[in-house]
Enzyme design. Structure first.
Site, mmCIF file in Angstrom:
data_model
loop_
_atom_site.group_PDB
_atom_site.id
_atom_site.type_symbol
_atom_site.label_atom_id
_atom_site.label_comp_id
_atom_site.label_asym_id
_atom_site.label_seq_id
_atom_site.Cartn_x
_atom_site.Cartn_y
_atom_site.Cartn_z
ATOM 1 N NE ARG A 1 -4.779 2.618 -0.654
ATOM 2 C CZ ARG A 1 -5.857 2.073 -0.120
ATOM 3 N NH1 ARG A 1 -7.030 2.304 -0.648
ATOM 4 N NH2 ARG A 1 -5.750 1.317 0.951
ATOM 5 C CG ASP B 1 -2.044 1.029 1.107
ATOM 6 O OD1 ASP B 1 -1.944 1.939 0.255
ATOM 7 O OD2 ASP B 1 -3.033 0.915 1.860
#
Ligand SMILES: [Zn+2]
Length: 215
Positions: free
Chosen positions: A133, A131
């Site tokens: 993001r 991840d």
């Protein structure tokens, strides 16, 4: 953190009439991507504004893929905002596959289908992060829109942390629970067990519903 939320060269807005109702469509550039905030009703200078910070997922959002729940969550969040009469949906680009991009995401699908790897292991076995993001653009548009505090539609406690650590007050988290199906139950289970998402409906699916028999 972001004194100048978004400069005027990087933002444009207009009314957008949709099947659900009329939104203010606020397009903006941040961190090398073009994003969109859909604003419904009065949200400026308000507290407890209902929001969704939605990560782009072309396969789920546009094509209705059932291997994740993104498209259903997008629909449900917009429906809830309109039902409540006000709220904001922030659609963040550059978030495909939790930030690895569309081509790499599809590569992870191959490993999931052919080797049974889950959504995390299929990324790490390709040497990709789980991840990456960045929620900075969401923080900046919320400041640009002068929202005082939010109720965040999400099952992901990390998202609250990401907003609060950048100065957005999250007054509450509103679960956004989609009914699992045979195609995404593995994905949802991995998100619950390995990423810490709060997904009580996954238990209900595995315990209450008999698995479909081959027809
Ligand atoms: Zn998705």
């Amino acid at each position: 953190m972001y004194e100048e939320a978004i400069s005027h060269e990087d933002v444009a807005e207009s009314d957008l009439v949709t099947r659900r109702g009329t939104f203010r469509a606020v397009a903006f550039r941040a961190d090398g991507h073009e994003h969109m905030a859909l604003v419904h009703g009065k949200t400026s200078m308000r507290d407890n504004v209902l929001i969704r910070v939605h990560s782009e997922c072309m396969t789920g959002d546009i094509f209705g893929a059932m291997r994740c729940e993104c498209g259903e969550q997008l629909d449900a969040a917009l429906n809830r905002i309109v039902a409540e009469g006000s709220g904001i949906l922030i659609y963040l680009r550059g978030h495909e596959g939790r930030g690895i991009g569309l081509v790499e995401k599809v590569r992870t699908h191959v490993l999931q289908d052919e080797q049974g790897l889950d959504t995390l292991d299929s990324a790490t076995s390709l040497g990709l992060p789980v991840d990456v993001r960045d929620y900075g653009p969401a923080v900046r548009i919320l400041k640009h829109l002068r929202v005082n505090s939010v109720r965040l539609m999400s099952n992901n406690p990390d998202k609250i942390e990401a907003l609060e650590s950048n100065g957005i007050t999250v007054a509450a988290r509103e679960p956004l629970l989609m009914r699992p199906n045979d195609h995404n139950i593995g994905y949802l289970t991995a998100k619950r067990d390995r990423l810490g998402h709060d997904l009580p409906q996954v238990d209900a699916f595995t315990t209450d519903l008999p698995r479909a028999v081959d027809r």
